[in-house]
Scaffold this motif. Structure first.
Motif, PDB file in Angstrom:
ATOM      1  N   MET A   1     -58.590 -79.267  56.355  1.00  0.00           N
ATOM      2  CA  MET A   1     -59.868 -79.892  56.133  1.00  0.00           C
ATOM      3  C   MET A   1     -60.949 -79.054  56.796  1.00  0.00           C
ATOM      4  N   GLY A   2     -62.072 -78.805  56.094  1.00  0.00           N
ATOM      5  CA  GLY A   2     -63.151 -77.975  56.617  1.00  0.00           C
ATOM      6  C   GLY A   2     -63.967 -78.713  57.659  1.00  0.00           C
ATOM      7  N   LYS A   3     -64.722 -77.965  58.406  1.00  0.00           N
ATOM      8  CA  LYS A   3     -65.578 -78.561  59.426  1.00  0.00           C
ATOM      9  C   LYS A   3     -66.769 -79.253  58.784  1.00  0.00           C
ATOM     10  N   ASN A   4     -67.143 -80.361  59.336  1.00  0.00           N
ATOM     11  CA  ASN A   4     -68.317 -81.090  58.875  1.00  0.00           C
ATOM     12  C   ASN A   4     -69.462 -80.738  59.813  1.00  0.00           C
ATOM     13  N   LYS A   5     -70.518 -80.139  59.297  1.00  0.00           N
ATOM     14  CA  LYS A   5     -71.606 -79.673  60.157  1.00  0.00           C
ATOM     15  C   LYS A   5     -72.322 -80.797  60.887  1.00  0.00           C
ATOM     16  N   PHE A   6     -72.128 -82.039  60.462  1.00  0.00           N
ATOM     17  CA  PHE A   6     -72.786 -83.149  61.126  1.00  0.00           C
ATOM     18  C   PHE A   6     -71.962 -83.700  62.285  1.00  0.00           C
ATOM     19  N   HIS A   7     -70.700 -83.313  62.409  1.00  0.00           N
ATOM     20  CA  HIS A   7     -69.863 -83.907  63.440  1.00  0.00           C
ATOM     21  C   HIS A   7     -69.217 -82.887  64.361  1.00  0.00           C
ATOM     22  N   ASP A   8     -69.732 -81.668  64.428  1.00  0.00           N
ATOM     23  CA  ASP A   8     -69.237 -80.698  65.389  1.00  0.00           C
ATOM     24  C   ASP A   8     -69.787 -81.060  66.758  1.00  0.00           C
ATOM     25  N   GLY A   9     -69.020 -80.812  67.787  1.00  0.00           N
ATOM     26  CA  GLY A   9     -69.519 -81.029  69.141  1.00  0.00           C
ATOM     27  C   GLY A   9     -69.583 -82.492  69.516  1.00  0.00           C
ATOM     28  N   PRO A  10     -70.431 -82.813  70.483  1.00  0.00           N
ATOM     29  CA  PRO A  10     -70.450 -84.153  71.068  1.00  0.00           C
ATOM     30  C   PRO A  10     -71.102 -85.221  70.210  1.00  0.00           C
ATOM     31  N   GLY A  11     -71.705 -84.858  69.101  1.00  0.00           N
ATOM     32  CA  GLY A  11     -72.376 -85.846  68.255  1.00  0.00           C
ATOM     33  C   GLY A  11     -73.853 -85.530  68.168  1.00  0.00           C
ATOM     34  N   PRO A  12     -74.569 -86.315  67.371  1.00  0.00           N
ATOM     35  CA  PRO A  12     -75.988 -86.032  67.153  1.00  0.00           C
ATOM     36  C   PRO A  12     -76.822 -86.235  68.418  1.00  0.00           C
ATOM     37  N   SER A  13     -77.854 -85.431  68.574  1.00  0.00           N
ATOM     38  CA  SER A  13     -78.766 -85.559  69.713  1.00  0.00           C
ATOM     39  C   SER A  13     -79.682 -86.761  69.491  1.00  0.00           C
ATOM     40  N   GLN A  14     -80.365 -87.177  70.558  1.00  0.00           N
ATOM     41  CA  GLN A  14     -81.329 -88.275  70.431  1.00  0.00           C
ATOM     42  C   GLN A  14     -82.417 -87.917  69.420  1.00  0.00           C
ATOM     43  N   ARG A  15     -82.813 -86.640  69.420  1.00  0.00           N
ATOM     44  CA  ARG A  15     -83.859 -86.190  68.493  1.00  0.00           C
ATOM     45  C   ARG A  15     -83.374 -86.308  67.044  1.00  0.00           C
ATOM     46  N   GLN A  16     -82.128 -85.888  66.787  1.00  0.00           N
ATOM     47  CA  GLN A  16     -81.560 -86.012  65.439  1.00  0.00           C
ATOM     48  C   GLN A  16     -81.531 -87.470  65.006  1.00  0.00           C
ATOM     49  N   LEU A  17     -81.078 -88.346  65.902  1.00  0.00           N
ATOM     50  CA  LEU A  17     -80.988 -89.771  65.584  1.00  0.00           C
ATOM     51  C   LEU A  17     -82.375 -90.354  65.307  1.00  0.00           C
ATOM     52  N   ARG A  18     -83.366 -89.976  66.144  1.00  0.00           N
ATOM     53  CA  ARG A  18     -84.721 -90.496  65.987  1.00  0.00           C
ATOM     54  C   ARG A  18     -85.344 -90.040  64.669  1.00  0.00           C
ATOM     55  N   VAL A  19     -85.247 -88.746  64.376  1.00  0.00           N
ATOM     56  CA  VAL A  19     -85.814 -88.208  63.136  1.00  0.00           C
ATOM     57  C   VAL A  19     -85.092 -88.805  61.927  1.00  0.00           C
ATOM     58  N   GLY A  20     -83.767 -88.915  62.009  1.00  0.00           N
ATOM     59  CA  GLY A  20     -82.986 -89.503  60.921  1.00  0.00           C
ATOM     60  C   GLY A  20     -83.412 -90.930  60.619  1.00  0.00           C
ATOM     61  N   GLU A  21     -83.633 -91.716  61.681  1.00  0.00           N
ATOM     62  CA  GLU A  21     -84.037 -93.112  61.487  1.00  0.00           C
ATOM     63  C   GLU A  21     -85.459 -93.195  60.935  1.00  0.00           C
ATOM     64  N   LEU A  22     -86.354 -92.330  61.390  1.00  0.00           N
ATOM     65  CA  LEU A  22     -87.720 -92.307  60.861  1.00  0.00           C
ATOM     66  C   LEU A  22     -87.711 -91.969  59.368  1.00  0.00           C
ATOM     67  N   ILE A  23     -86.909 -90.985  58.995  1.00  0.00           N
ATOM     68  CA  ILE A  23     -86.808 -90.598  57.580  1.00  0.00           C
ATOM     69  C   ILE A  23     -86.195 -91.741  56.772  1.00  0.00           C
ATOM     70  N   ARG A  24     -85.168 -92.398  57.331  1.00  0.00           N
ATOM     71  CA  ARG A  24     -84.522 -93.514  56.628  1.00  0.00           C
ATOM     72  C   ARG A  24     -85.533 -94.621  56.319  1.00  0.00           C
ATOM     73  N   ARG A  25     -86.284 -95.021  57.344  1.00  0.00           N
ATOM     74  CA  ARG A  25     -87.276 -96.093  57.152  1.00  0.00           C
ATOM     75  C   ARG A  25     -88.334 -95.698  56.131  1.00  0.00           C
ATOM     76  N   THR A  26     -88.836 -94.478  56.253  1.00  0.00           N
ATOM     77  CA  THR A  26     -89.897 -94.015  55.361  1.00  0.00           C
ATOM     78  C   THR A  26     -89.392 -93.893  53.930  1.00  0.00           C
ATOM     79  N   LEU A  27     -88.205 -93.321  53.759  1.00  0.00           N
ATOM     80  CA  LEU A  27     -87.609 -93.173  52.434  1.00  0.00           C
ATOM     81  C   LEU A  27     -87.373 -94.552  51.808  1.00  0.00           C
ATOM     82  N   SER A  28     -86.873 -95.495  52.594  1.00  0.00           N
ATOM     83  CA  SER A  28     -86.652 -96.864  52.103  1.00  0.00           C
ATOM     84  C   SER A  28     -87.962 -97.471  51.616  1.00  0.00           C
ATOM     85  N   GLU A  29     -89.001 -97.300  52.409  1.00  0.00           N
ATOM     86  CA  GLU A  29     -90.311 -97.854  52.072  1.00  0.00           C
ATOM     87  C   GLU A  29     -90.865 -97.215  50.790  1.00  0.00           C
TER      88      GLU A  29
END
Length: 130
Positions: A1-29
């Motif tokens: 199975m190939g590496k998933n670029k979203f799950h390498d290392g310790p997990g997403p940073s706070q910045r990744q999570l924050r930006v992802g959630e902002l994009i999610r809310r905006t895209l939903s709207e």
């Protein structure tokens, strides 16, 4: 199975999570209000369950599901066809210096929850739990 670029290392940073959630809310709207110039896309009710960003914030993958789970492939095609406009609108609303490239995938979370419920209702599993 190939590496998933979203799950390498310790997990997403706070910045990744924050930006992802902002994009999610905006895209939903944006999708809910029908702000895109595509009547076929505006007729669909699409849930954005999650948005994951790459560590460099250049790619944002939105996990989506049309209401009722019907027309999934059509929803993905319409979102992909309108991704430049969606990206522009999201970037404008968020005021980001650089707006990530948007990608769309089906949200499998609901299917996984159904599978888990089915598994928990199997007689041998019920017996082991009780």
């Amino acid at each position: 199975m190939g590496k998933n670029k979203f799950h390498d290392g310790p997990g997403p940073s706070q910045r990744q999570l924050r930006v992802g959630e902002l994009i999610r809310r905006t895209l939903s709207e944006v999708l809910q209000r029908g702000d895109i110039h595509d009547p076929d896309l505006n007729r669909m009710s699409i849930t954005v369950g999650e948005v994951r960003t790459s560590p460099d914030l250049k790619i944002a993958t939105a996990y989506v599901l049309p209401l009722g789970g019907k027309g999934q492939e059509n929803a993905l095609k319409l979102l992909a066809a309108n991704k430049a406009e969606l990206r522009r609108v999201v970037g404008k609303k968020l005021g980001l210096k650089f707006t990530p490239d948007l990608r769309f995938q089906l949200d499998q979370t609901f299917d996984q929850m159904d599978d888990t419920r089915r598994m928990l209702n199997l007689d041998n599993v019920k017996r082991d739990i009780e």
